[in-house]
Design a protein around this motif. Structure first.
Motif, PDB file in Angstrom:
ATOM      1  N   GLY A   1      36.608  30.598  44.857  1.00 26.85           N
ATOM      2  CA  GLY A   1      37.270  29.421  44.303  1.00 26.85           C
ATOM      3  C   GLY A   1      38.523  29.711  43.512  1.00 26.85           C
ATOM      4  O   GLY A   1      39.253  28.778  43.153  1.00 26.85           O
ATOM      5  N   ILE A   2      38.809  30.967  43.231  1.00 28.92           N
ATOM      6  CA  ILE A   2      40.002  31.292  42.430  1.00 28.92           C
ATOM      7  C   ILE A   2      41.247  31.063  43.276  1.00 28.92           C
ATOM      8  O   ILE A   2      41.366  31.658  44.344  1.00 28.92           O
ATOM      9  CB  ILE A   2      39.983  32.765  41.968  1.00 28.92           C
ATOM     10  CG1 ILE A   2      38.666  33.102  41.263  1.00 28.92           C
ATOM     11  CG2 ILE A   2      41.166  33.046  41.066  1.00 28.92           C
ATOM     12  CD1 ILE A   2      38.547  34.577  40.885  1.00 28.92           C
ATOM     13  N   PRO A   3      42.169  30.215  42.820  1.00 28.95           N
ATOM     14  CA  PRO A   3      43.360  29.946  43.657  1.00 28.95           C
ATOM     15  C   PRO A   3      44.378  31.080  43.556  1.00 28.95           C
ATOM     16  O   PRO A   3      45.509  30.882  43.125  1.00 28.95           O
ATOM     17  CB  PRO A   3      43.892  28.622  43.110  1.00 28.95           C
ATOM     18  CG  PRO A   3      43.396  28.533  41.710  1.00 28.95           C
ATOM     19  CD  PRO A   3      42.123  29.340  41.630  1.00 28.95           C
TER      20      PRO A   3
ATOM     21  N   MET B   1      42.921  36.205  36.534  1.00 29.39           N
ATOM     22  CA  MET B   1      42.232  35.002  36.997  1.00 29.39           C
ATOM     23  C   MET B   1      40.772  35.337  37.276  1.00 29.39           C
ATOM     24  O   MET B   1      40.478  36.318  37.957  1.00 29.39           O
ATOM     25  CB  MET B   1      42.887  34.479  38.280  1.00 29.39           C
ATOM     26  CG  MET B   1      44.365  34.182  38.130  1.00 29.39           C
ATOM     27  SD  MET B   1      45.152  33.668  39.681  1.00 29.39           S
ATOM     28  CE  MET B   1      44.690  31.936  39.719  1.00 29.39           C
TER      29      MET B   1
ATOM     30  N   GLY C   1      41.574  22.792  48.865  1.00 26.27           N
ATOM     31  CA  GLY C   1      42.905  22.957  48.279  1.00 26.27           C
ATOM     32  C   GLY C   1      43.947  23.146  49.377  1.00 26.27           C
ATOM     33  O   GLY C   1      45.015  22.521  49.364  1.00 26.27           O
TER      34      GLY C   1
ATOM     35  N   LYS D   1      47.358  31.193  46.365  1.00 27.18           N
ATOM     36  CA  LYS D   1      48.407  30.259  45.938  1.00 27.18           C
ATOM     37  C   LYS D   1      49.201  30.819  44.763  1.00 27.18           C
ATOM     38  O   LYS D   1      50.434  30.754  44.745  1.00 27.18           O
ATOM     39  CB  LYS D   1      47.767  28.919  45.560  1.00 27.18           C
ATOM     40  CG  LYS D   1      48.759  27.891  45.074  1.00 27.18           C
ATOM     41  CD  LYS D   1      48.117  26.518  44.903  1.00 27.18           C
ATOM     42  CE  LYS D   1      48.010  25.781  46.209  1.00 27.18           C
ATOM     43  NZ  LYS D   1      49.327  25.283  46.685  1.00 27.18           N
TER      44      LYS D   1
ATOM     45  N   GLY E   1      36.747  33.714  38.299  1.00 29.04           N
ATOM     46  CA  GLY E   1      35.979  32.572  38.784  1.00 29.04           C
ATOM     47  C   GLY E   1      34.914  33.027  39.769  1.00 29.04           C
ATOM     48  O   GLY E   1      34.752  34.222  40.025  1.00 29.04           O
TER      49      GLY E   1
END
Lengths: 428, 428
Positions: A137-139, A298, A314, A142, A300
């Motif tokens: 789930g960590i973007p 980041m 996303g 992007k 998650g």
């Protein structure tokens, strides 16, 4: 009025179910955010009749994912089957050939065939997005491709296989051996059908290869990843590393050096108090470093229905909004040949060995290190167990080749029992 | 061949210099990533002749940022002047009126005028992007607006003012009073011209108001932020919170409740071992929680030339790639009226007070809490200093109104000296 954007979803396992849930539960939210309704036109999986916890009755069914990929009423082909070859690849190729955009969670396929797929997509005017393929789930795809696009990336690091991190933190927490926790993880269904994908570091290396391509503008090169799994990590290493203030993580690192790109996925020691050191259980963490932005961390969930489906959606919402970004952040044809470099950047190393209870044993060991040009930062000898004593050494920075030379010299003494362990200490 | 994308940069302070550096140093990289050259057409600032460490000779000069915003040869107006009113707002309005996209780092302007600016931009077919306005180099606006767009957001939290976090961690590290560290920070140039923007929590609240709008699809509502600064945090609180396993952070929280949105920026206690608790110095951290993705934590530099310029350029490169996202993630006209709710979600509280050295003093204090319906989780009385004794209490979960009731009841006893301190403990 804008036409709805229609998905064809191939693969109805955990992630597929999660995607269907989001489309069903958040239709209004999605339309508000994108200005466009998102609908599921058709789905495909191995078995049609199966209780998945979500209804697929309203969707057309295809037995063959390739047929799904070709359907007139599909705008985005969502590939959630997995596997680097076979149906997944054939279906993605068919989707592109028929002008569909592709959203996929398939790290293996992209790590091995990303270049040819990206070229085909660009020729056809399609996009391939794969946020869900890296770190759940960590973007992070992007963040790297878009948010940090103004940076020359200097280093990418990450703990990107939740199963390995679960095994390592569970060993430490419960004081269990690798084999015991491996068996637990297998019983809990945490391991891939081929466990080497997880514990051998292959899955994490696929992800690292993808991030490396984006970060440095190079063709995906899975073979360039210097790969070592966690199979040989012992509870003794975990406990003794902890004693020296470290934790062991399966850590991926991609960094530019004067000789080319060093890309490695291997067990490393990191400071126990660092964000990476404190990462527990199946959580993932990615560290991105750029010349302007400095360090971005980041964290998650790295897997699971909700987080992975969030990443898929996303990408779908981006496409619905009209966002079109090249697969690896720049046109595939412009990606450079990766200049893979062997890993020679010096690092401190953690060494663990068993010494015989003989006068001069420690001196011979220290001498072997000195002759190889490796100097000692910290050393601890523990009490003897029977006739042997465990010894831990943290070296000053040394090249891996010099460490290996020292290990060979130690083997030639008559005081080191068995194979010493050497694990890199990563500065973060 | 695609035309270069031309920037007009208004404001040549730290961030402006950073943006110029990236454009000059990374021209090839940027063109490879976007397929389009990015050039600076013209710039504007208060003073033309000043050594900025970068050359602006090649760019056209405008004394008036509004004139810059109107120039024919400007495609994107990059607003880096700051200030919620006056020139910055006039120039952004002029840019939009002339069909220019806008990239800005101006949190105050957007927190107060975001709705009208977003509406004007959408009417004119322009975009306003503001990654640099929130949490410096961390691509959190992008993560929330795009990466997590498939989620119903459940909570947004963040430490988003580096100066406050510097002051709080410096107080703890050096054992200094608030006033002493405030003076240090002022001497180092860390504080805004109006320090209340930093230590009063206003700057952080501006940022939180922007994230809240994106997260919940509501109009930006700065006035709805329940705001409390760090001015009253004492070294005693910091040390005694640490003694109980907590750290004090200026923490923003926006969460949906049955009664509407609770949005607050205030000092909170967080577990010392949590990622937020471990945040040192001027670093920022944002926590995003969604119904599918779970919890995402992002950490990075919250200010400074490189990180903020990185965020500005991320937005510029998005525009160069053709990405067009609504200012707050959905069309401005569709943003809902925020239903601001007073903060009534119960929490554990940390209470600190000075008790007189009298028999029954502790009993009277405990009774005041009990009468207000507040129950005690942990209590510590420390040794007397002269005739008073510090007492710390961690309550079970209670509504703030009940805590305030307890404080009033305590004031009516004859044993509590001065004003007790009450700080919320945030679960993370």
């Amino acid at each position: 009025m804008t036409q709805p954007l229609r998905l064809g979803i191939a693969g109805l396992g955990t992630v597929g179910r999660g995607v269907i849930r989001i489309v069903q539960d958040h239709a209004a939210l999605i339309e508000k955010r994108t200005g466009r309704a998102i609908e599921i036109a058709a789905v495909s999986a191995r078995t049609r009749d199966k209780d998945r916890g979500v209804s697929i009755e309203a969707y057309e069914w295809e037995d063959d994912p390739v047929a799904l990929a070709r359907r007139e009423d599909v705008d985005i082909f969502v590939e959630l089957m997995g596997g680097s070859e076979g149906s997944a690849k054939a279906a993605v190729e068919a989707a592109i050939a028929h002008g569909k955009d592709v959203v996929t969670a398939n790290k293996a396929m992209l790590a091995l065939h990303g270049q040819s797929l990206a070229e085909a997509a660009e020729t056809a005017g399609c996009v391939i997005r794969f946020e869900a393929a890296v770190a759940g789930g960590i973007p992070v795809v992007k963040a790297l491709t878009e948010g940090l696009a103004g940076n020359a990336v200097t280093r990418v690091m990450g703990v990107m296989n939740g199963t390995c991190n679960y095994i390592l933190t569970r060993m430490e927490g419960a004081g269990l051996t690798y084999d015991a926790v491996f068996a637990e993880a297998e019983a809990l269904g945490y391991l891939e059908a081929d466990p080497a994908l997880d514990v051998g570091g292959i899955d994490a290396a696929h992800k690292l290869a993808l991030l490396t391509s984006i970060a440095y503008g190079t063709r995906v090169d899975f073979d360039a990843v210097a790969l070592e799994g966690i199979e040989r990590i012992s509870i003794a290493d975990i406990e003794q590393a902890a004693d020296m203030g470290y934790r062991i993580k399966l850590l991926g690192v991609a960094q530019r050096t004067g000789r080319g790109l060093e890309v490695r996925m291997s067990p490393c020691l990191v400071p126990a108090s660092s964000p990476l050191g404190q990462l527990e259980g199946p959580t993932n963490m990615v560290v991105l470093e750029g010349d302007s932005v400095g360090q971005i961390v980041m964290r998650g969930a790295g897997a699971g229905e909700g987080p992975t489906a969030s990443a898929v959606m996303g990408d779908v919402l981006d496409i619905a909004r009209g966002t079109r970004v090249s697969t690896f952040g720049q046109p595939a044809a412009s990606l450079a040949e990766p200049q893979a470099a062997t890993v020679t950047t010096p690092a401190a190393f953690y060494l663990r060995m068993e010494l015989q209870d003989k006068p001069g044993a420690l001196a011979k060991t220290a001498m072997a290190l000195g002759e190889a040009g490796v100097s000692i930062n910290r050393m601890r000898q523990y009490d003897h167990v029977d006739t042997t004593a465990p010894v831990l050494i943290v070296t000053h920075k040394a090249a891996r080749a010099d460490i290996d030379d020292a290990l060979r010299r130690m083997a030639q003494t008559d005081v080191v029992i068995g194979d010493p362990v050497a694990i890199r200490i990563e500065e973060i």
